[in-house]
Design an enzyme around this catalytic site. Structure first.
Site, PDB file in Angstrom:
ATOM      1  N   LYS A  50       1.164  -1.303   0.036  1.00  0.00           N
ATOM      2  CA  LYS A  50       0.023   0.110  -0.122  1.00  0.00           C
ATOM      3  C   LYS A  50       1.150   0.880   0.147  1.00  0.00           C
ATOM      4  O   LYS A  50       0.472   2.633  -0.737  1.00  0.00           O
ATOM      5  CB  LYS A  50      -0.204  -0.184   1.314  1.00  0.00           C
ATOM      6  CG  LYS A  50      -2.056  -0.600   1.039  1.00  0.00           C
ATOM      7  CD  LYS A  50      -2.511  -0.967   2.115  1.00  0.00           C
ATOM      8  CE  LYS A  50      -3.686  -2.117   2.502  1.00  0.00           C
ATOM      9  NZ  LYS A  50      -4.130  -2.257   4.247  1.00  0.00           N
ATOM     10  N   GLN A  94      -4.453  -1.521   9.859  1.00  0.00           N
ATOM     11  CA  GLN A  94      -5.295  -2.580   9.242  1.00  0.00           C
ATOM     12  C   GLN A  94      -5.703  -3.349   9.879  1.00  0.00           C
ATOM     13  O   GLN A  94      -5.620  -2.906  11.591  1.00  0.00           O
ATOM     14  CB  GLN A  94      -3.773  -3.176   9.209  1.00  0.00           C
ATOM     15  CG  GLN A  94      -3.976  -4.846   8.283  1.00  0.00           C
ATOM     16  CD  GLN A  94      -4.364  -5.098   7.217  1.00  0.00           C
ATOM     17  OE1 GLN A  94      -3.584  -3.679   6.112  1.00  0.00           O
ATOM     18  NE2 GLN A  94      -4.924  -5.654   6.885  1.00  0.00           N
ATOM     19  N   ASP A 117     -11.584   3.093   4.196  1.00  0.00           N
ATOM     20  CA  ASP A 117     -11.905   1.719   4.312  1.00  0.00           C
ATOM     21  C   ASP A 117     -13.533   1.849   4.093  1.00  0.00           C
ATOM     22  O   ASP A 117     -13.970   0.438   3.520  1.00  0.00           O
ATOM     23  CB  ASP A 117     -11.405   1.227   5.525  1.00  0.00           C
ATOM     24  CG  ASP A 117      -9.878   0.230   5.331  1.00  0.00           C
ATOM     25  OD1 ASP A 117      -9.759  -0.619   4.304  1.00  0.00           O
ATOM     26  OD2 ASP A 117      -9.489  -0.440   6.384  1.00  0.00           O
TER      27      ASP A 117
HETATM   28  N1  GUN Z   1      -8.057  -6.422   6.626  1.00  0.00           N
HETATM   29  C1  GUN Z   1      -8.111  -7.332   5.349  1.00  0.00           C
HETATM   30  N2  GUN Z   1      -8.393  -6.535   4.348  1.00  0.00           N
HETATM   31  C2  GUN Z   1      -8.258  -5.436   5.434  1.00  0.00           C
HETATM   32  C3  GUN Z   1      -8.513  -4.193   4.387  1.00  0.00           C
HETATM   33  O1  GUN Z   1      -9.525  -4.099   3.800  1.00  0.00           O
HETATM   34  N3  GUN Z   1      -9.264  -3.293   5.491  1.00  0.00           N
HETATM   35  C4  GUN Z   1      -7.596  -3.462   6.638  1.00  0.00           C
HETATM   36  N4  GUN Z   1      -8.348  -2.307   6.945  1.00  0.00           N
HETATM   37  N5  GUN Z   1      -7.716  -3.968   7.020  1.00  0.00           N
HETATM   38  C5  GUN Z   1      -7.826  -5.317   6.096  1.00  0.00           C
END
Ligand code: GUN
Length: 293
Positions: A50, A94, A117
């Site tokens: 990312k 996350q 998100d």
């Molecule tokens: N963990 C697995 N997928 C995601 C996501 O799309 N966003 C976040 N913040 N954590 C995750």
């Protein structure tokens, strides 16, 4: 085969072009802050990817790595600081978080306008009620973009079966497909005759986390299959662990009209959508029109 990598690259180029324009015309450089708690290797890899792609798109990237022992109050304080920071337009915490931290409380603390998100209840509710200001979760949006491309922009009346009812994928995927006027079924671990239900589907989205669960005799010939699963399995006689999806790719590929591979399908699209959400969020926060919105 649906090439998620190529589709994601196209989207990232669009995002990059819009970032260049925003910097040049509005002196606006969108910024994304990612918060990682603990040392889960898979999460660390996601966060690294990312960060790299955020910078490649011309945006500002911040990473906050916290020890697994961080207290909930400390994490909430960091989120509060990011909420107040005008250089940060998108905040991603996350998941999963360590057991001792209340995930929903953390998500509720993020400013909904910065919630790239789409996990804050305000955005969840906004997606469900059709509020155009809502930010939608990146993984299902990535899936939707690939589906729209496969069906030349028209998903109305299609029978869509989603396997999995998570807040991150299954539920928001259902909302997005409903908005496109598909007929949506959400299946899960208590669903009866899942193979039979899938056989009626024009679209199958698998997001259960069960390696290669979806078999070829579940799939109507020509159906489009989106595989959200990422499962690391160790096969007997094979040295290295292998990444497989929730779909038995080798056999389903022979029946499906189109299918996303794992890896190289949904994953790259998720990150591209995160970058897009960040640019959209930045524009809304400063009140300029976004070409991607
Ligand atoms: N963990 C697995 N997928 C995601 C996501 O799309 N966003 C976040 N913040 N954590 C995750």
């Amino acid at each position: 085969m649906i090439d998620g990598k190529a589709t994601a690259l196209r989207l990232r180029l669009q995002v990059g072009a819009e970032v260049s324009r925003l910097v040049a015309e509005h002196n606006l450089q969108p910024g994304l802050a990612v918060v990682l708690v603990g040392e889960d290797p898979a999460s660390e890899l996601y966060v690294r990817n990312k960060g790299r792609q955020t910078v490649e798109a011309g945006m500002l990237s911040r990473e906050h790595k916290l020890a697994a022992t961080v207290t909930e109050e400390q994490l909430l304080m960091l989120v509060g600081q990011l909420n107040d920071d005008p250089m940060v337009h998108g905040i991603l915490v996350q998941l999963p978080l360590p057991e001792h931290i209340d995930e929903q409380r953390v998500l509720r603390t993020i400013n909904p306008a910065k919630d790239v998100d789409g996990f804050h209840p305000v955005n969840v509710g906004g997606l469900a009620t059709g509020d155009p200001a809502a930010l939608a979760p990146c993984t299902p949006v990535g899936c939707l973009l690939m589906l729209i491309e496969q069906f030349d922009g028209d998903l109305s009346g299609k029978n869509a079966v989603i396997i999995g009812r998570s807040n991150i994928v299954g539920k928001p995927m259902a909302q997005l497909l409903l908005k496109e006027s598909s007929t949506v079924t959400i299946a899960h671990s208590r669903t009866r005759d899942l193979p039979g239900i899938c056989r009626g589907a024009d679209i199958v989205v698998a997001a259960v986390g069960r390696p290669e669960m979806v078999r070829s005799d579940w799939i109507k010939p020509g159906a489009v299959v989106i595989d959200v699963g990422i499962n690391r399995i160790q096969r007997e006689g094979e040295e290295k662990a292998k990444l497989v999806g929730d779909v038995a790719f080798d056999e389903v590929v022979k029946v499906a009209g189109a299918i996303t591979p794992v890896p190289g399908g949904v994953g790259p699209m998720t990150i591209a959508c995160l970058l897009r959400n960040t640019v959209v969020a930045a524009c809304r926060q400063v009140g300029v029109v976004c070409e991607l919105d």
